[in-house]
Design a protein around this motif. Structure first.
Motif, PDB file in Angstrom:
ATOM      1  N   VAL A 131      23.721  34.910  31.672  1.00 34.53           N
ATOM      2  CA  VAL A 131      23.333  36.044  30.839  1.00 34.53           C
ATOM      3  C   VAL A 131      21.824  36.053  30.724  1.00 34.53           C
ATOM      4  N   ARG A 132      21.258  37.246  30.617  1.00 35.56           N
ATOM      5  CA  ARG A 132      19.817  37.378  30.438  1.00 35.56           C
ATOM      6  C   ARG A 132      19.475  37.241  28.964  1.00 35.56           C
ATOM      7  N   GLU A 133      18.404  36.553  28.683  1.00 41.45           N
ATOM      8  CA  GLU A 133      17.981  36.357  27.298  1.00 41.45           C
ATOM      9  C   GLU A 133      17.574  37.671  26.641  1.00 41.45           C
ATOM     10  N   THR A 134      17.269  38.685  27.449  1.00 41.09           N
ATOM     11  CA  THR A 134      16.912  39.993  26.898  1.00 41.09           C
ATOM     12  C   THR A 134      18.128  40.877  26.674  1.00 41.09           C
ATOM     13  N   GLY A 135      19.272  40.481  27.239  1.00 43.00           N
ATOM     14  CA  GLY A 135      20.470  41.310  27.126  1.00 43.00           C
ATOM     15  C   GLY A 135      21.371  40.922  25.981  1.00 43.00           C
ATOM     16  N   VAL A 136      21.202  39.733  25.422  1.00 38.63           N
ATOM     17  CA  VAL A 136      22.027  39.269  24.313  1.00 38.63           C
ATOM     18  C   VAL A 136      21.125  38.587  23.298  1.00 38.63           C
ATOM     19  N   ASN A 137      21.666  38.371  22.099  1.00 36.80           N
ATOM     20  CA  ASN A 137      20.981  37.529  21.126  1.00 36.80           C
ATOM     21  C   ASN A 137      21.336  36.091  21.480  1.00 36.80           C
ATOM     22  N   LEU A 138      20.485  35.468  22.279  1.00 43.45           N
ATOM     23  CA  LEU A 138      20.806  34.168  22.857  1.00 43.45           C
ATOM     24  C   LEU A 138      21.055  33.115  21.786  1.00 43.45           C
ATOM     25  N   SER A 139      20.297  33.138  20.714  1.00 44.08           N
ATOM     26  CA  SER A 139      20.476  32.158  19.648  1.00 44.08           C
ATOM     27  C   SER A 139      21.874  32.263  19.042  1.00 44.08           C
ATOM     28  N   ASP A 140      22.305  33.474  18.734  1.00 43.65           N
ATOM     29  CA  ASP A 140      23.631  33.666  18.147  1.00 43.65           C
ATOM     30  C   ASP A 140      24.732  33.339  19.146  1.00 43.65           C
ATOM     31  N   GLU A 141      24.545  33.740  20.396  1.00 41.74           N
ATOM     32  CA  GLU A 141      25.564  33.485  21.407  1.00 41.74           C
ATOM     33  C   GLU A 141      25.776  31.989  21.621  1.00 41.74           C
ATOM     34  N   MET A 142      24.710  31.210  21.577  1.00 38.27           N
ATOM     35  CA  MET A 142      24.840  29.768  21.741  1.00 38.27           C
ATOM     36  C   MET A 142      25.428  29.124  20.487  1.00 38.27           C
ATOM     37  N   ALA A 143      25.042  29.609  19.330  1.00 41.47           N
ATOM     38  CA  ALA A 143      25.593  29.074  18.085  1.00 41.47           C
ATOM     39  C   ALA A 143      27.090  29.344  17.980  1.00 41.47           C
ATOM     40  N   ASP A 144      27.532  30.469  18.532  1.00 41.30           N
ATOM     41  CA  ASP A 144      28.952  30.834  18.479  1.00 41.30           C
ATOM     42  C   ASP A 144      29.757  30.246  19.635  1.00 41.30           C
ATOM     43  N   GLY A 145      29.089  29.554  20.561  1.00 41.05           N
ATOM     44  CA  GLY A 145      29.800  28.897  21.645  1.00 41.05           C
ATOM     45  C   GLY A 145      30.059  29.771  22.857  1.00 41.05           C
ATOM     46  N   ARG A 146      29.486  30.951  22.920  1.00 39.00           N
ATOM     47  CA  ARG A 146      29.707  31.821  24.070  1.00 39.00           C
ATOM     48  C   ARG A 146      28.728  31.555  25.210  1.00 39.00           C
ATOM     49  N   VAL A 147      27.635  30.869  24.920  1.00 40.09           N
ATOM     50  CA  VAL A 147      26.686  30.437  25.952  1.00 40.09           C
ATOM     51  C   VAL A 147      26.494  28.934  25.799  1.00 40.09           C
ATOM     52  N   ASP A 148      26.661  28.201  26.896  1.00 40.75           N
ATOM     53  CA  ASP A 148      26.660  26.739  26.846  1.00 40.75           C
ATOM     54  C   ASP A 148      25.261  26.140  26.889  1.00 40.75           C
ATOM     55  N   LEU A 149      24.413  26.673  27.748  1.00 45.75           N
ATOM     56  CA  LEU A 149      23.060  26.148  27.932  1.00 45.75           C
ATOM     57  C   LEU A 149      22.093  27.305  28.129  1.00 45.75           C
ATOM     58  N   ALA A 150      20.814  27.020  27.963  1.00 52.40           N
ATOM     59  CA  ALA A 150      19.769  27.973  28.335  1.00 52.40           C
ATOM     60  C   ALA A 150      18.676  27.209  29.066  1.00 52.40           C
ATOM     61  N   ILE A 151      18.098  27.847  30.061  1.00 52.51           N
ATOM     62  CA  ILE A 151      17.016  27.227  30.838  1.00 52.51           C
ATOM     63  C   ILE A 151      15.865  28.207  30.916  1.00 52.51           C
ATOM     64  N   GLY A 152      14.662  27.732  30.644  1.00 51.47           N
ATOM     65  CA  GLY A 152      13.511  28.599  30.828  1.00 51.47           C
ATOM     66  C   GLY A 152      12.445  28.397  29.783  1.00 51.47           C
ATOM     67  N   LEU A 153      11.594  29.384  29.683  1.00 51.22           N
ATOM     68  CA  LEU A 153      10.524  29.420  28.696  1.00 51.22           C
ATOM     69  C   LEU A 153      11.005  30.348  27.594  1.00 51.22           C
ATOM     70  N   LEU A 154      11.667  29.778  26.582  1.00 51.84           N
ATOM     71  CA  LEU A 154      12.406  30.562  25.585  1.00 51.84           C
ATOM     72  C   LEU A 154      11.977  30.159  24.181  1.00 51.84           C
ATOM     73  N   PRO A 155      10.828  30.632  23.745  1.00 53.17           N
ATOM     74  CA  PRO A 155      10.308  30.205  22.444  1.00 53.17           C
ATOM     75  C   PRO A 155      11.133  30.688  21.265  1.00 53.17           C
ATOM     76  N   GLN A 156      12.041  31.656  21.475  1.00 50.61           N
ATOM     77  CA  GLN A 156      12.822  32.173  20.355  1.00 50.61           C
ATOM     78  C   GLN A 156      13.926  31.214  19.915  1.00 50.61           C
ATOM     79  N   LEU A 157      14.252  30.201  20.732  1.00 54.28           N
ATOM     80  CA  LEU A 157      15.288  29.240  20.370  1.00 54.28           C
ATOM     81  C   LEU A 157      14.633  28.101  19.600  1.00 54.28           C
ATOM     82  N   LYS A 158      14.831  28.097  18.290  1.00 48.25           N
ATOM     83  CA  LYS A 158      14.130  27.137  17.438  1.00 48.25           C
ATOM     84  C   LYS A 158      15.114  26.253  16.687  1.00 48.25           C
ATOM     85  N   GLY A 159      15.287  26.490  15.384  1.00 46.23           N
ATOM     86  CA  GLY A 159      16.100  25.614  14.568  1.00 46.23           C
ATOM     87  C   GLY A 159      17.536  25.498  15.053  1.00 46.23           C
ATOM     88  N   GLY A 160      18.055  24.267  15.075  1.00 46.45           N
ATOM     89  CA  GLY A 160      19.437  24.023  15.441  1.00 46.45           C
ATOM     90  C   GLY A 160      19.663  23.797  16.923  1.00 46.45           C
TER      91      GLY A 160
END
Length: 319
Positions: A131-160
């Motif tokens: 999934v593209r980080e611009t197409g979904v709310n990556l933080s919420d998707e990972m917190a909810d278990g719908r995205v397993d990992l993220a790779i890249g330069l992603l400063p929006q992924l912070k707490g948790g």
């Protein structure tokens, strides 16, 4: 509130509602009737003094209090589940299912070929989804278990989130073979005067290149701006434009598009590329295995050495 006042089943129901956002789906998963789910939710609402979920398009929407509660509840339940169910090991050769990774369009070019090749050999029953980080709310998707990992330069992924630094991405200049700059020194003046293709990649940290240049008053002759990196090779191949892009992307594009890459006349700050995962899957063996594959394929050897010698390894770094 005393923990004895809360029924564990109510917390399980809360977590399922956070994941699915549909009462009917949760009722089916938990072998309950829809009125039963509604009654249990009403009981939890009274205990916590908050509506928790309200009606929304196609389902229910969590309240701000529910969103704040979601991560602690998920982590507590995951810890309890792990304690009650000792790990039996993850066998990639026998595993089936789909693993989802959030990445940029650069990541799809740089990471996917080697990753798909490795999984085909070591985990043939695992399918990959990106999934593209611009197409979904990556933080919420990972917190909810719908995205397993993220790779890249992603400063929006912070707490948790846990992170593992893979490498520092340098930037280089890319242009077609036979370009006027191909056999001439790439001076700062020549770089500035050339026509530039600029990628404005919203939601990633690659915009730091433009920010860095603006802060130092460096002007470029921008002839074309595009919103993603996928068209860069095609455009440079047939024009006299040049582009400033991450080095690993340039290496992937150079041969198929007959492009040359050169070091920049002025050193830009390197971009730290991370592997990131949510705290809820920190101890999940399948997720841990996939993290290990990514680290083995893409982490710089020097980074790995420093991590093992440091006071705290990068893969234990909770943001």
């Amino acid at each position: 509130m005393d923990l004895g006042d809360i029924d564990l089943n109510l917390l399980l129901l809360f977590q399922r509602l956070m994941q699915e956002r549909r009462v009917s789906t949760v009722a089916e998963q938990m072998n309950m009737s829809q009125p039963g789910v509604s009654n249990a939710l009403a009981k939890l609402r009274r205990k916590l003094g908050d509506p928790l979920f309200v009606r929304g398009p196609g389902g229910v929407v969590p309240t701000p209090f529910a969103l704040r509660l979601a991560d602690p509840v998920a982590q507590a339940l995951a810890t309890l589940h792990a304690a009650l169910n000792p790990a039996t090991g993850f066998d990639p050769l026998r595993a089936t299912g789909t693993m989802t990774i959030g990445m940029t369009d650069i990541g799809e070019v740089v990471f996917l070929p080697a990753l798909v090749e490795r999984l085909a050999r070591e985990a043939p029953g695992i399918a990959l989804n990106t999934v593209r980080e611009t197409g979904v709310n990556l933080s919420d998707e990972m917190a909810d278990g719908r995205v397993d990992l993220a790779i890249g330069l992603l400063p929006q992924l912070k707490g948790g989130f846990y992170q593992r630094r893979l490498f520092d991405q340098r930037y280089v200049c890319l242009f077609r073979r036979g370009h006027a700059l191909d056999d001439a020194p790439l001076t700062l003046a020549a770089w500035r005067e050339a026509g530039h293709l600029v990628v404005v990649s919203a939601g990633t940290g690659h915009g730091q290149v433009d920010d860095w240049l603006k802060r130092r008053g460096v002007q470029r002759r921008v002839r074309l701006t595009v919103p993603h990196f996928m068209s860069v090779g095609y455009i440079l191949q047939r024009t006299d434009l040049i582009a400033t892009v991450p080095e690993r992307l340039a290496l992937q594009l150079a041969q198929p598009f007959s492009l040359s890459l050169r070091a920049l006349p002025s050193t830009l700050p390197a971009a730290p590329i991370h592997l990131l995962w949510h705290a809820r899957v920190q101890h999940d063996e399948g997720n841990r295995w996939l993290r290990g594959v990514v680290i083995d394929l893409f982490a710089d050897a020097a980074k790995n050495t420093r991590a093992t010698k440091g006071a705290r390894a990068n893969d234990d770094d909770l943001r």
